[in-house]
Design an enzyme around this catalytic site. Structure first.
Site, PDB file in Angstrom:
ATOM      1  N   LYS A 206      83.017  58.361  53.794  1.00 39.56           N
ATOM      2  CA  LYS A 206      84.531  58.384  53.962  1.00 39.56           C
ATOM      3  C   LYS A 206      85.301  57.593  53.058  1.00 39.56           C
ATOM      4  CE  LYS A 206      87.648  57.716  58.009  1.00 39.56           C
ATOM      5  NZ  LYS A 206      87.724  57.419  59.378  1.00 39.56           N
ATOM      6  N   GLU A 212      75.317  51.690  49.449  1.00 43.12           N
ATOM      7  CA  GLU A 212      73.937  52.497  49.638  1.00 43.12           C
ATOM      8  C   GLU A 212      74.223  53.858  49.094  1.00 43.12           C
ATOM      9  OE1 GLU A 212      73.956  49.377  52.790  1.00 43.12           O
ATOM     10  OE2 GLU A 212      75.496  50.877  52.240  1.00 43.12           O
ATOM     11  N   GLY A 267      83.235  57.688  61.431  1.00 40.56           N
ATOM     12  CA  GLY A 267      81.873  57.957  60.633  1.00 40.56           C
ATOM     13  C   GLY A 267      81.012  58.201  61.635  1.00 40.56           C
ATOM     14  N   ARG A 268      80.850  57.648  62.968  1.00 35.29           N
ATOM     15  CA  ARG A 268      79.854  57.858  63.637  1.00 35.29           C
ATOM     16  C   ARG A 268      80.085  59.066  64.527  1.00 35.29           C
ATOM     17  NH1 ARG A 268      82.230  53.160  64.351  1.00 35.29           N
ATOM     18  NH2 ARG A 268      83.237  52.448  66.343  1.00 35.29           N
ATOM     19  N   GLU A 353      77.453  50.318  67.868  1.00 41.33           N
ATOM     20  CA  GLU A 353      78.569  50.125  66.904  1.00 41.33           C
ATOM     21  C   GLU A 353      79.900  50.459  67.607  1.00 41.33           C
ATOM     22  OE1 GLU A 353      78.265  50.745  62.518  1.00 41.33           O
ATOM     23  OE2 GLU A 353      79.642  52.386  63.205  1.00 41.33           O
ATOM     24  N   HIS A 384      52.369  55.342  74.526  1.00 45.41           N
ATOM     25  CA  HIS A 384      51.195  54.546  73.993  1.00 45.41           C
ATOM     26  C   HIS A 384      51.555  53.562  73.194  1.00 45.41           C
ATOM     27  CE1 HIS A 384      48.218  57.817  75.277  1.00 45.41           C
ATOM     28  NE2 HIS A 384      49.324  58.598  75.243  1.00 45.41           N
ATOM     29  N   LYS A 510      78.900  43.736  55.449  1.00 43.29           N
ATOM     30  CA  LYS A 510      79.016  44.287  54.181  1.00 43.29           C
ATOM     31  C   LYS A 510      79.817  43.341  53.063  1.00 43.29           C
ATOM     32  CE  LYS A 510      79.313  49.214  55.652  1.00 43.29           C
ATOM     33  NZ  LYS A 510      80.212  50.202  55.848  1.00 43.29           N
TER      34      LYS A 510
END
Length: 544
Positions: A206, A212, A267-268, A353, A384, A510
């Site tokens: 965005k 990254e 963003g999410r 978040e 398990h 960040k």
């Protein structure tokens, strides 16, 4: 937005009643409640457009549900929903609208927002059509056959989840890969099997400043340059999805290959926007349309259904009851479907978040618990691995069982259903000491051995869970599912009095990472200095 919208949970009459009820419910066992209430399942379940929400295994009574619904009314939730859909600045710290519902073209959102999305959507569809027809080709003239999506967080988790969910049942037009990690192992593994002449990279950020994503984009650009030569037109192999068109162009992406992401889409919450481009390329624009339609179906339900029959509102209120009033710190999401294996990861970002906040509208510390720690994974795999803690550990959690029901299920599918139902029932009912003794006696053990082992077989039970049934895994049902959880987040944030739509904590991390990478000495604590020195020494030490 004005202060008339702001709600204080600690001053709420309904919250006071719920606190009193939480003290008394502790003495009530779930197995007794279920045994004594033959109509419990009908009373504590709800349907909406093919979905079934069963919350009869929650630690609730009709009186508790009445108070929870009263809490929603007292908070002004109906006004809050209307404010969000109308485009008011419900993101009050950043003074922004929150219009991800407009990204799926829900008709109750502002026309200007839907027009902005529709304009970009026309460009996306035209681009996808050109790629599928073979008109959009790489620098060497060969068709593009492999799409590599570069993003992280909300720009990665949604498309990745949907791609994994849809690929087993839908024909795939193009190969699709995802790279999010700054650890270059991930992108190198993709590049090692990719053909540079046929690869298209989507750079999704965005802000177009995400470290990254830009690292992976530069890695991809260098790989393409080395493979195709300095004279190759690499712009044919890169598109961008961003709100920062200028930065994307400066990176080297052609203006006509940049698809804007509106500022008002967080963003999410962005999978409905141009972030869905990799899905359109892989499965077709019509599949993405079905996904949007599923989201709109849940939007319409959320906007119009009475709270007592409103799936997102009910799920949100139950979460508030468990986290805020019963003090449960954990929430496990367990999809009994391999295709939904990344749903917990997606919901981790969406919920933690969004609602991992401790300051209210007025800038004051809240006096109540907000979002729990969310985790999970495919149900039968978890059985398990970590379900032992659920049964006999000292932690108390709440659970979501998500169960897609395929048509004409195979024996394996029926086994999957049985496991899901057995887990939720066993967590609720537990196993008493008398039942443990009887089980050991049935095995033929002598009384001394029964007395020794029986306490180790006891399971306290009383672990609350909700089960969500959906008809198979389709683009439409995935749209319903993700929109349901989005609206849950909004409802909880509204009632808790926090902002679900900023993430200043993430930004702190960040900024500190950038400072360390740049070698700056600000905010450098002794522990970090020591670790940096150890890293430098280890990096140059001889290897065995």
């Amino acid at each position: 937005m004005t202060d008339r919208h702001f709600f204080r949970l600690d001053q709420s009459r309904a919250a006071h009643a719920l606190r009193l009820r939480s003290a008394t419910i502790a003495a009530t066992g779930m197995r007794e409640a279920v045994a004594q209430d033959g109509g419990r399942v009908g009373r504590f379940s709800c349907r909406a457009d093919g979905l079934l929400l069963d919350y009869s295994k929650q630690r609730i009574t009709p009186e508790i549900m009445a108070d929870l619904l009263g809490l929603a009314d007292e908070s002004g939730l109906a006004d809050g929903i209307a404010a969000m859909l109308a485009g008011e600045a419900v993101n009050f710290t950043e003074k922004r609208a929150v219009l991800h519902c407009a990204a799926r073209l829900f008709e109750q959102t502002p026309a200007w927002a839907r027009h902005e999305i529709a304009t970009t959507r026309e460009r996306l569809v035209a681009f996808v059509d050109r790629v599928h027809r073979g008109d959009a080709r790489g620098a060497t003239g060969r068709p593009l056959r492999h799409v590599v999506h570069l993003g992280i967080g909300g720009s990665d988790l949604g498309p990745r989840l949907l791609a994994e969910a849809l690929s087993p049942s839908l024909p795939q037009r193009l190969e699709l890969s995802f790279a999010a990690n700054i650890d270059e192992t991930e992108i190198r593994a993709i590049l090692n099997r990719a053909d540079p002449a046929e690869t298209l990279f989507i750079v999704a950020s965005k802000s177009f400043s995400t470290a990254e994503t830009l690292f992976n984009a530069r890695t991809a650009f260098a790989w393409m340059r080395q493979a195709l030569g300095d004279g190759a037109d690499l712009s044919r192999h890169f598109v961008a999805i961003s709100n920062n068109v200028t930065a994307a162009e400066a990176f080297g992406i052609a203006g006509e290959a940049i698809f804007p992401m509106p500022e008002w889409v967080g963003g999410r919450f962005s999978v409905w926007s141009a972030i869905g481009l990799p899905l359109m390329l892989a499965f077709g624009a019509d599949v993405f349309d079905d996904f949007l339609a599923g989201g709109r179906s849940m939007d319409a339900h959320f906007a119009s259904a009475p709270f007592a029959a409103n799936l997102p509102v009910l799920v949100a209120l139950l979460g508030i009851w468990n986290a805020t009033f019963l003090g449960l710190d954990g929430h496990a999401v367990m999809p009994y479907s391999h295709r939904l294996r990344n749903l917990p990861s997606y919901l981790q970002q969406l919920e933690m978040e969004s609602n991992g906040k401790s300051v209210d509208h007025h800038g004051q510390l809240v006096a109540w618990q907000t979002a729990p720690i969310l985790f999970g994974g495919p149900g039968t795999v978890g059985q398990h691995a970590y379900h032992q803690l659920f049964y006999q550990g000292t932690r108390k959690l709440a659970f979501d069982f998500v169960l897609p029901i395929c048509r004409d299920p195979s024996p394996a599918s029926r086994s999957l259903f049985g496991n899901a139902l057995a887990q939720s029932a066993a967590l609720m009912l537990g196993r008493t000491l008398d039942e443990a003794r009887a089980e050991l006696q049935a095995r033929g053990l002598d009384q001394a051995e029964v007395a020794r082992l029986a306490p180790h077989l006891v399971c306290p039970g009383n672990q609350p869970s909700t089960t969500l049934l959906l008809p198979s895994v389709t683009p439409f049902t995935l749209g319903q599912l993700l929109a349901l959880y989005e609206h849950k987040v909004f409802v909880q944030g509204w009632i808790w009095g926090i902002n679900s739509f900023d993430q200043y904590g993430v930004e702190l991390g960040k900024n500190m990472a950038r400072s360390i990478e740049a070698g700056a000495d600000t905010n450098r604590d002794a522990s970090t200095v020591g670790l940096l020195e150890a890293i430098e020494a280890m990096a140059i030490a001889p290897r065995r």
